[in-house]
Every structure is written in structure tokens, then in C-alpha cells.
Write an enzyme that holds these catalytic residues in place. Structure first.
Site, PDB file in Angstrom:
ATOM      1  CG  ASP A  67      -0.292  -0.384   2.516  1.00  0.00           C
ATOM      2  OD1 ASP A  67       0.949  -0.375   2.575  1.00  0.00           O
ATOM      3  OD2 ASP A  67      -1.013  -0.675   3.488  1.00  0.00           O
ATOM      4  CG  ASN A 134      -9.183  -0.869  11.857  1.00  0.00           C
ATOM      5  OD1 ASN A 134      -8.279  -1.556  11.370  1.00  0.00           O
ATOM      6  ND2 ASN A 134      -9.637   0.224  11.259  1.00  0.00           N
ATOM      7  CG  HIS A 136      -6.076  -1.756   8.671  1.00  0.00           C
ATOM      8  ND1 HIS A 136      -6.233  -0.475   9.152  1.00  0.00           N
ATOM      9  CD2 HIS A 136      -4.737  -1.954   8.633  1.00  0.00           C
ATOM     10  CE1 HIS A 136      -5.051   0.055   9.367  1.00  0.00           C
ATOM     11  NE2 HIS A 136      -4.123  -0.823   9.067  1.00  0.00           N
ATOM     12  CD  GLU A 141      -8.952   1.453   7.477  1.00  0.00           C
ATOM     13  OE1 GLU A 141      -8.923   0.540   8.331  1.00  0.00           O
ATOM     14  OE2 GLU A 141      -8.482   2.587   7.694  1.00  0.00           O
TER      15      GLU A 141
HETATM   16  C1  GLP Z   1      -0.604   0.673   8.421  1.00  0.00           C
HETATM   17  C2  GLP Z   1      -0.301  -0.137   7.178  1.00  0.00           C
HETATM   18  C3  GLP Z   1      -0.530  -1.613   7.423  1.00  0.00           C
HETATM   19  C4  GLP Z   1       0.170  -2.007   8.704  1.00  0.00           C
HETATM   20  C5  GLP Z   1      -0.399  -1.250   9.867  1.00  0.00           C
HETATM   21  C6  GLP Z   1       0.187  -1.655  11.212  1.00  0.00           C
HETATM   22  O1  GLP Z   1      -1.943   0.925   8.584  1.00  0.00           O
HETATM   23  N1  GLP Z   1      -1.065   0.233   6.055  1.00  0.00           N
HETATM   24  O2  GLP Z   1      -0.066  -2.341   6.326  1.00  0.00           O
HETATM   25  O3  GLP Z   1       0.039  -3.383   8.897  1.00  0.00           O
HETATM   26  O4  GLP Z   1      -0.129   0.099   9.616  1.00  0.00           O
HETATM   27  O5  GLP Z   1       1.242  -0.827  11.536  1.00  0.00           O
HETATM   28  P1  GLP Z   1       2.251  -1.094  12.703  1.00  0.00           P
HETATM   29  O6  GLP Z   1       3.046  -2.300  12.307  1.00  0.00           O
HETATM   30  O7  GLP Z   1       3.102   0.142  12.775  1.00  0.00           O
HETATM   31  O8  GLP Z   1       1.463  -1.327  13.935  1.00  0.00           O
END
Ligand code: GLP
Length: 242
Positions: A67, A134, A136, A141
Site C-alpha cells: 500500500d 481495527n 485491517h 479497512e
Molecule cells: C498501516 C499499514 C498496514 C500495517 C499497519 C500496522 O496501517 N497500512 O499495512 O500493517 O499500519 O502498523 P504497525 O506495524 O506500525 O502497527
């Protein structure tokens, strides 16, 4: 099918993720689905350290990121493009033409179609995933369709709040992102999901024991043949034990 590892802390989680990931590099032409966020940073640091010691090469891989934020320049400090170069690509021998990261600026309709076509042609041997609090995955989402492909998504307020820690203020967090869809993620032969900290505990439990539902996108992973889940004790703390 889930293969679950509940480990002590972030270091152990990153080490185990590295061991699982490294096996795929032994294949002749591995296709690597990569993620951003704090969860895979320790994995990438270990890949860089092993490369520095001459223990591995990434010359023969192709990479596809999950993403990207919409509206940020590629060189913006918080773009996922910058994240990937800073944490991995700058430090290893993956050729730049083998790196694919969705573009968050330009003719998005055309760009998302092109990215989808590339993904279909190059199914991931492994897909690294973090997890939103949440539930995702990528930026799919709550409410995402199971058959979704690469698309633009309006980020949920809770996701913008979670990700605000990387920006100077919440106002700077983009409202939109482009993400691989659920169908793109599910195409991967193996999924490596990394999560740490108690903020992820509920989503981890839902993913494994919850009812399959679009409101909690990670529950779709119950339908995948091989998901390696690597969590620390805090993220695994709500898992029900027999
Ligand atoms: C963002 C990214 C996700 C990732 C998530 C968790 O939202 N788009 O791909 O998994 O963050 O982030 P973190 O690993 O910093 O908790």
C-alpha cells in the site's frame, strides 16, 4: 490454516519472522509481498544485517508492496516508498527495476489497474502483513469486500489516529491510500503476519477465533491455506487456550 508462534518480545518475533522469510529467498525467483509499519522493521533490519555479512542476496527477487498513502510525494519522509528504501532497499542488492510500490500520486485509475495486472502476473511466494488495531490488512479497512483488488480507500478515523505517531500532527495524515485488495493478499502462497503489543491483542484473537466477517478484514485469513502468525505475548494475550 494458522501456524501460530507466541514469543517473548519484539526481538524474538523479528528473529522468527526473519527465519521464515529467509527460506523463500532460496527459491530461484521469489516474489515478495512487503509491508510497512513498525511490525516488519526488525525483520528488514535482520535481512540487511545478513546481507552485510554476505549470508544472503536479493538480486533475484521481485518485490510488491501492499500500500501507499495518496497525495504524498514519493520522497516525503512518511511515504511508504521512503520507508521501504530507508529500511531495506537502499541497503541490499535488489535491482530498482524489481521493486514495485503502488503510486499514490498521478492518474490513479490507470495506475491501480496496472498494479493489479502486475500482481496477477506475479503471485507472491510470501506476503508480509502487519495488522491494524481495527483488524485491517494492508489498508483494507473494516467493510472491505473479500474479492477486492487494488483500489483507493478512505482511511478510517482510528487508522489515521494510529498512524499519526509517524507525522507531525494528525492533520498531516492523508485521508486516502491505495492498497492491494483482499483478493490480491489471498493469492500469496504463504502469509507471514507479524503483530506486537496489546493494542493488537483483540484483532489477533478475532482473526483466529472470531466469526468470518467483513467488519474485521483479517478474519478472511481463516480461509488461507498457510498463514504463519508471529506475535509477542502482549499481542497473543487474548488468544483463547484449550
Ligand atoms: C498501516 C499499514 C498496514 C500495517 C499497519 C500496522 O496501517 N497500512 O499495512 O500493517 O499500519 O502498523 P504497525 O506495524 O506500525 O502497527
Amino acid at each position: 490454516m494458522f501456524e501460530i508462534h507466541v514469543l517473548e518480545d519484539y526481538e524474538q518475533v523479528s528473529q522468527k519472522a526473519f527465519e521464515v522469510f529467509k527460506e523463500v529467498l532460496n527459491e530461484p525467483h521469489p516474489v515478495l509481498g512487503l509491508a510497512t509499519g513498525s511490525s516488519p522493521v526488525g525483520l528488514y533490519a535482520r535481512l540487511v544485517a545478513a546481507y552485510d555479512k554476505g549470508e544472503l542476496s536479493m538480486k533475484h527477487v521481485k518485490t510488491f508492496n501492499l500500500d501507499e498513502y495518496i497525495g504524498l510525494d514519493r520522497n516525503h519522509p512518511q511515504s511508504y516508498y521512503t520507508f521501504m528504501y530507508d529500511n531495506l532497499f537502499k541497503h541490499v542488492d535488489v535491482p530498482s527495476e524489481s521493486i514495485h510500490i503502488p503510486q499514490g500520486k498521478g492518474a490513479l485509475e490507470k495506475l491501480t489497474k496496472e498494479y493489479e495486472a502486475l500482481l496477477v502476473q506475479n503471485p507472491q511466494d510470501i506476503q508480509v502483513l502487519g495488522l491494524g488495531s481495527n483488524g485491517h490488512i494492508g489498508f483494507n479497512e473494516p467493510g472491505s469486500e473479500w474479492d477486492s483488488v487494488v483500489h483507493v480507500v478512505n482511511l478510517k478515523p482510528e487508522t489515521r489516529v494510529d498512524n499519526a505517531r509517524f507525522f507531525e500532527s494528525i492533520d498531516e495524515v492523508p485521508d486516502f491510500a491505495v492498497t492491494m485488495g483482499i483478493a490480491d493478499i489471498m493469492r500469496a502462497k504463504k502469509i507471514l503476519l507479524i503483530a506486537t503489543g496489546k493494542k493488537k491483542a483483540e484483532a489477533i484473537n478475532e482473526m483466529i477465533n472470531g466469526e468470518l466477517r467483513n467488519e474485521v478484514p483479517c478474519t478472511i485469513l481463516q480461509k488461507h491455506p498457510h498463514v504463519v502468525v508471529i506475535v509477542d505475548k502482549a499481542a497473543g494475550s487474548k488468544l483463547k487456550h484449550d
